[in-house]
Design a protein around this motif. Sequence first.
Motif, PDB file in Angstrom:
ATOM      1  N   PRO A  75       0.934  -1.169   0.012  1.00  0.00           N
ATOM      2  CA  PRO A  75      -0.198   0.077  -0.007  1.00  0.00           C
ATOM      3  C   PRO A  75       0.820   1.249  -0.060  1.00  0.00           C
ATOM      4  N   ALA A  76       0.191   2.241  -0.616  1.00  0.00           N
ATOM      5  CA  ALA A  76       1.011   3.531  -0.495  1.00  0.00           C
ATOM      6  C   ALA A  76       1.539   4.048   0.826  1.00  0.00           C
ATOM      7  N   PRO A  77       1.015   4.053   1.792  1.00  0.00           N
ATOM      8  CA  PRO A  77       1.893   4.247   3.203  1.00  0.00           C
ATOM      9  C   PRO A  77       3.321   3.539   3.156  1.00  0.00           C
ATOM     10  N   VAL A  78       2.962   2.213   2.798  1.00  0.00           N
ATOM     11  CA  VAL A  78       4.297   1.449   3.081  1.00  0.00           C
ATOM     12  C   VAL A  78       5.307   1.958   2.171  1.00  0.00           C
ATOM     13  N   VAL A  79       4.829   2.164   0.821  1.00  0.00           N
ATOM     14  CA  VAL A  79       5.744   2.489  -0.394  1.00  0.00           C
ATOM     15  C   VAL A  79       6.630   3.923   0.343  1.00  0.00           C
ATOM     16  N   GLN A  80       5.761   5.081   0.697  1.00  0.00           N
ATOM     17  CA  GLN A  80       6.211   6.072   0.948  1.00  0.00           C
ATOM     18  C   GLN A  80       7.381   6.036   2.195  1.00  0.00           C
ATOM     19  N   ALA A  97      13.700  13.075   4.387  1.00  0.00           N
ATOM     20  CA  ALA A  97      13.448  11.650   4.752  1.00  0.00           C
ATOM     21  C   ALA A  97      12.323  11.779   5.796  1.00  0.00           C
ATOM     22  N   ASP A  98      12.296  12.871   6.894  1.00  0.00           N
ATOM     23  CA  ASP A  98      11.731  12.937   7.927  1.00  0.00           C
ATOM     24  C   ASP A  98      10.301  13.334   7.449  1.00  0.00           C
ATOM     25  N   GLU A  99      10.091  14.205   6.544  1.00  0.00           N
ATOM     26  CA  GLU A  99       9.075  14.495   5.977  1.00  0.00           C
ATOM     27  C   GLU A  99       8.130  13.439   5.161  1.00  0.00           C
ATOM     28  N   LEU A 100       8.834  12.634   4.528  1.00  0.00           N
ATOM     29  CA  LEU A 100       8.267  11.582   3.817  1.00  0.00           C
ATOM     30  C   LEU A 100       7.615  10.661   4.792  1.00  0.00           C
ATOM     31  N   THR A 154       4.429  12.154   6.492  1.00  0.00           N
ATOM     32  CA  THR A 154       3.458  12.401   5.598  1.00  0.00           C
ATOM     33  C   THR A 154       2.952  11.268   4.926  1.00  0.00           C
ATOM     34  N   ALA A 155       3.278   9.953   5.464  1.00  0.00           N
ATOM     35  CA  ALA A 155       2.870   8.840   4.714  1.00  0.00           C
ATOM     36  C   ALA A 155       1.456   8.304   5.136  1.00  0.00           C
ATOM     37  N   ASP A 156       0.643   8.926   5.809  1.00  0.00           N
ATOM     38  CA  ASP A 156      -0.559   8.741   6.176  1.00  0.00           C
ATOM     39  C   ASP A 156      -0.756   7.328   7.019  1.00  0.00           C
ATOM     40  N   LEU A 157       0.412   7.345   7.870  1.00  0.00           N
ATOM     41  CA  LEU A 157       0.399   6.206   8.834  1.00  0.00           C
ATOM     42  C   LEU A 157      -0.848   6.435  10.044  1.00  0.00           C
ATOM     43  N   THR A 158      -1.334   5.221  10.637  1.00  0.00           N
ATOM     44  CA  THR A 158      -1.951   5.291  11.560  1.00  0.00           C
ATOM     45  C   THR A 158      -0.995   5.758  12.774  1.00  0.00           C
ATOM     46  N   SER A 159      -2.016   6.141  14.027  1.00  0.00           N
ATOM     47  CA  SER A 159      -0.964   6.480  15.052  1.00  0.00           C
ATOM     48  C   SER A 159      -0.244   5.341  15.624  1.00  0.00           C
ATOM     49  N   ALA A 160      -0.950   4.132  15.597  1.00  0.00           N
ATOM     50  CA  ALA A 160      -0.271   2.789  16.113  1.00  0.00           C
ATOM     51  C   ALA A 160       1.139   2.619  15.289  1.00  0.00           C
TER      52      ALA A 160
END
Length: 345
Positions: A61-66, A133-136, A139-145
């Motif tokens: 999924p996109a968050p993992v790729v980012q 790298a920090d910004e990516l 901003t990866a749309d991760l859940t709080s967990a």
Amino acid sequence: MVDARLDDFQAAKERTAAAQGLPAELSRALGDFLAAGGKRLRPLLCVLGWHTAGRARGQAPAPVVQVAASLEMFHAFCLIHDDIMDDSATRRGRPTVHRALAALHQGRAGRGAADRLGTSAAILVGDLALAWADELLHTADLTSAQLTAVLPLVDAMRTEVVYGQYLDLLTTGHTGEDVEVALRIARYKTATYTCERPLQVGAALAGASAAVRSALSAYALPIGEAFQLRDDILGAFGDPAATGKSSWEDLRDGKHTVLMALALQRADAVQREALHTLVGDPALSEEGAARIRDILTATGALQAVEGMIAHRRARAQHALEQAPFPPAATAALRQLADATTTRTT
């Protein structure tokens, strides 16, 4: 997918800089560096770590790729600063960032001023890569967990690689016979940062169990050490056309590697004197480098390091036999173990 995400991110940053009237050189230098190639090993391991937790095969999924892309951006930061510290001329078959920026400004100033500007600007390019790298990541749309699980791993990775780099700096030019010191550098500078942490990050994104995380470390640490041992061999014997960098830069700088430590342990008086004279010589010639290679081979150091690589590869393969991973993930990690430890680039 990681390259596409990096390209999109980079293009957006360049558009923002242009809209604000900011100099294009910094973001362009970073974009050129990323586009020059590289193994993309850390992003690949991040995605594989996600799959080891039982995630379905196919596109992550996109968050993992980012998040995987953020690891490659962090790697760019490490390499750019490493090239400055080593005063390397080439990386990935092109001039290093500090050399390229110095050449860009050569017409505006004398040689010394242009070199200083190139070095200073490259430090900023590396800093930019670290910030991005920090910004990516954030901003990866991760859940709080997911973010809670990943951040300690990323923080540990960043700390470990800096300490590993510092250990490398302390020993460069002071090559000795201590194999354990060389292995400690390999663990912190490469094994954790290249293999273990990227796998753990991907697994954390998938909510992996403790058993999965433990199995990943059992696989990753020997492979990471083997990767660095192979890198040490390529640093002395590699084909520059394949590796994209000099085959005697490490010899000129006097890098404290397992290969060199074993050679010094096994050398006779004449060979040891030659190594102490040639290794670390800023004016080292190709003839001198060839003499060092002859000694590395004649003492059996090269063969011994090949044996260490094979032993670590076997340990990693054994870890996979016990690991609770899906078959497809196990097969991919097995193939990766072979590819990274037998590579020529």
